[in-house]
Scaffold this motif. Structure first.
Motif, short mmCIF file in Angstrom:
data_model
loop_
_atom_site.label_atom_id
_atom_site.label_comp_id
_atom_site.label_asym_id
_atom_site.label_seq_id
_atom_site.Cartn_x
_atom_site.Cartn_y
_atom_site.Cartn_z
N VAL A 154 122.44 4.23 71.90
CA VAL A 154 122.30 2.76 72.09
C VAL A 154 123.70 2.24 71.44
CG1 VAL A 154 121.41 0.74 71.83
CG2 VAL A 154 120.21 2.73 72.54
N PHE A 155 123.90 2.46 70.26
CA PHE A 155 125.02 1.90 69.36
C PHE A 155 126.38 2.50 69.73
CE2 PHE A 155 121.09 0.80 67.42
CZ PHE A 155 121.18 -0.73 67.50
N LYS A 156 126.32 3.94 69.88
CA LYS A 156 127.63 4.52 69.78
C LYS A 156 128.25 5.07 71.24
CE LYS A 156 127.94 4.72 65.40
NZ LYS A 156 129.26 3.93 64.70
N LEU A 157 127.23 5.10 72.13
CA LEU A 157 127.75 5.55 73.57
C LEU A 157 126.99 4.65 74.49
CD1 LEU A 157 127.04 9.31 73.17
CD2 LEU A 157 129.23 8.17 73.43
N PRO A 158 127.15 3.22 74.51
CA PRO A 158 126.45 2.23 75.25
C PRO A 158 126.57 2.38 76.66
CG PRO A 158 128.37 1.21 74.17
CD PRO A 158 128.20 2.55 73.69
N SER A 159 127.64 2.81 77.34
CA SER A 159 128.05 3.00 78.80
C SER A 159 126.95 4.23 79.28
CB SER A 159 129.33 3.49 79.04
OG SER A 159 129.84 4.68 78.58
N ALA A 160 126.73 5.35 78.36
CA ALA A 160 125.92 6.12 78.62
C ALA A 160 124.43 5.75 78.66
CB ALA A 160 125.98 7.56 77.74
N ALA A 195 131.14 11.16 86.95
CA ALA A 195 131.35 10.70 85.46
C ALA A 195 129.99 10.42 84.78
CB ALA A 195 132.35 9.61 85.29
N VAL A 196 129.20 9.91 85.25
CA VAL A 196 127.91 9.85 84.99
C VAL A 196 127.21 11.47 84.42
CG1 VAL A 196 125.32 9.07 84.98
CG2 VAL A 196 127.31 7.88 85.70
N GLN A 197 127.34 12.18 85.57
CA GLN A 197 126.95 13.56 85.33
C GLN A 197 127.71 14.26 84.25
OE1 GLN A 197 126.30 16.19 88.72
NE2 GLN A 197 126.88 14.41 89.99
N ALA A 198 129.03 13.86 83.82
CA ALA A 198 129.70 14.34 82.87
C ALA A 198 129.29 13.87 81.73
CB ALA A 198 131.25 14.11 82.99
N MET A 199 128.86 12.59 81.36
CA MET A 199 128.36 12.09 80.09
C MET A 199 127.06 12.65 79.89
SD MET A 199 128.83 7.82 80.23
CE MET A 199 128.14 7.71 81.96
N ALA A 200 126.20 13.17 80.87
CA ALA A 200 125.06 13.76 80.34
C ALA A 200 125.04 15.34 80.05
CB ALA A 200 123.85 13.60 81.33
N ALA A 201 125.93 15.92 80.64
CA ALA A 201 126.40 17.19 80.42
C ALA A 201 127.05 17.34 79.05
CB ALA A 201 127.29 17.70 81.63
N GLU A 202 128.05 16.58 78.88
CA GLU A 202 128.83 16.63 77.49
C GLU A 202 127.97 16.27 76.51
OE1 GLU A 202 132.43 14.38 75.08
OE2 GLU A 202 131.93 13.75 76.90
N LEU A 203 126.94 15.27 76.47
CA LEU A 203 126.11 15.14 75.22
C LEU A 203 125.14 16.28 75.03
CD1 LEU A 203 124.90 12.77 73.61
CD2 LEU A 203 123.41 12.29 75.23
#
Length: 151
Positions: A13-19, A54-62
């Motif tokens: 929520v605080f560090k990756l708000p777009s994710a 890019a949304v898939q990439a956010m979840a995968a990278e996380l």
């Protein structure tokens, strides 16, 4: 911070708000394994009515990054981390709930051990696999992480 799914989701929520806004959430984590999810919704879709890459990439990278963060915390050392490279392969339209898993925690443990022992930066590749609700793979993403002792 203790590395629990709840605490990591608050961190998002605080560090990756777009994710967070796109619906990326941590489901499971231990020393060797992590799992994140994201559900196809209006806010994260592409013009072809599937999830934007890019949304898939956010979840995968996380899924990979939280394993790195966890091992850095356990080391009690100041260590920097950075994605140096990434590769992606998309095999099916991503719709519904997509679950990304990473089983490469052992690679992180070894890299952290090496960077502490030698003082030299280490790089290593981690894989995150995206599976849809029907059990079909929709994407596979590899991230090259770099870790280095901070001066």
């Amino acid at each position: 911070m203790k590395f629990t799914p709840r605490n990591l989701n608050i961190f998002i929520v605080f560090k990756l708000p777009s994710a967070f806004l796109c619906g990326v959430r941590v489901q499971k984590i231990n020393d060797l394994f992590s799992e994140t999810t994201v559900k196809h919704r209006w806010i994260n879709q592409n013009p072809f009515n599937s999830m934007y890459f890019a949304v898939q990439a956010m979840a995968a990278e996380l899924a990979t990054g939280i394993l790195v963060m966890n091992q850095i915390k356990k080391s009690n050392r100041k260590i920097s981390m950075l994605v140096a490279n990434n590769k992606s392969n998309f095999t099916k339209k991503a719709t519904g709930k997509i679950t990304f898993t990473c089983n490469d925690g052992h690679l992180v443990q070894e890299a952290i051990r090496q960077t502490i022992a030698t003082g030299e930066g280490q790089t290593f590749w981690m894989k995150s696999i995206g599976i849809n609700q029907d059990g079909n793979q929709v994407s596979e993403m590899d991230f090259e992480w770099s870790v280095k002792i901070k001066p």
